[in-house]
Design a protein around this motif. Structure first.
Motif: not given
Length: 286
Positions: A30-32, A73-74, A258-265
């Motif tokens: 949430v903080y991120l 890199y993505f 945040l950007v690299i976390t979204i697809p994984v989540a």
């Protein structure tokens, strides 16, 4: 204090502890998400929540891409991890099925040996693998360092053994009577596998695919040794270089995370039912 009161107190205490654990786990995420839309100065001074805005989210996103060419890199991660997942998952399905349904000399030893490879720290194979790749290039002229397939080959070798073990457990849970009934009805062995066993193993296949994808997505050590240029470097390398280039821009660093976390989540939450079911099946079946 009677039995019902003690039981009620225990239930309330367990729920409180569970909520505390949930808050501890969720708070960093949430903080991120929150401070990704703030400014670097406000993060540094501890007033980040006073400067969060939609405009700031968009601005940070655009600046992040301009400063580090982040989506290069993505793209590299998507190519490498998708191919790795496909190859490792295909090998795991057939090998897991063979270990679960066929009894042949050394099958148990093979399974245990395969699982024991997970006890080897990945750092031990870094230098030998690098030297092997250099030797191959000097001997036959095949370049493996700083190429997509130079990353895919070791990733498949590392993630396949554990995936085979998970698929073995899942196939072992499926009743062999269904396969035998299909063969009595005229199916060949492969047709019974394709038409009966494979659809029933779908949750395990999805769970194993998620396991490979998520584990490979975060891999840093091999990628840092086997790649030298941005044309093939993956997201963990990009994040490390990103921090070095603009280490004072905490807002952009948070936006990149945040950007690299979204697809994984998204993948995990969409398929979490299959992931838990598949991991549990693979863990309890001997």
């Amino acid at each position: 204090m009677d039995y019902k009161t003690k039981r009620k107190i225990k239930r309330i205490a367990s729920q409180v502890l569970l909520w505390i654990a949930v808050i501890i786990v969720i708070f960093p995420i949430v903080y991120l998400v929150a401070i990704s839309g703030s400014t670097s100065n406000s993060i540094r001074t501890g007033t980040e929540f006073q400067h969060i805005s939609i405009h700031r989210y968009i601005k940070n996103f655009i600046e992040m891409q301009k400063n580090a060419n982040f989506f290069n890199y993505f793209k590299n991660s998507l190519i490498v991890i998708t191919i790795t997942t496909f190859i490792a998952l295909t090998l795991s399905i057939f090998a897991g099925y063979a270990l679960a349904k066929f009894k042949f000399p050394g099958s148990n030893l093979f399974g245990i040996t395969m699982l024991s490879t997970q006890l080897i720290p990945p750092t031990l194979i870094l230098i030998p693998m690098y030297l092997i790749f250099i030797t191959i290039q000097r001997t036959i002229g095949l370049q493996l360092i700083d190429t997509y397939y130079g990353l895919i080959i070791p990733y498949v070798a590392i993630f396949t053994p554990m995936s085979i073990w998970v698929m073995r457990g899942f196939f072992a849970n499926l009743p062999s009577e269904l396969e035998e009934a299909a063969r009595i009805d005229g199916c060949s062995r492969f047709q019974a596998f394709r038409l009966i066993m494979l659809p029933l193993a779908t949750p395990g296949i999805i769970a194993t695919g998620i396991f490979i994808f998520l584990t490979a997505w975060d891999e840093l050590m091999l990628a840092s040794v086997l790649t030298t240029s941005a044309k093939v470097q993956t997201i963990p390398i990009g994040i490390r270089l990103f921090i070095g280039r603009i280490q004072n821009r905490f807002d952009l660093t948070m936006m990149a995370a945040l950007v690299i976390t979204i697809p994984v989540a998204i993948i995990f939450f969409a398929l979490q039912k299959y992931f838990v079911q598949g991991m549990t099946a693979g863990a309890v079946k001997g």
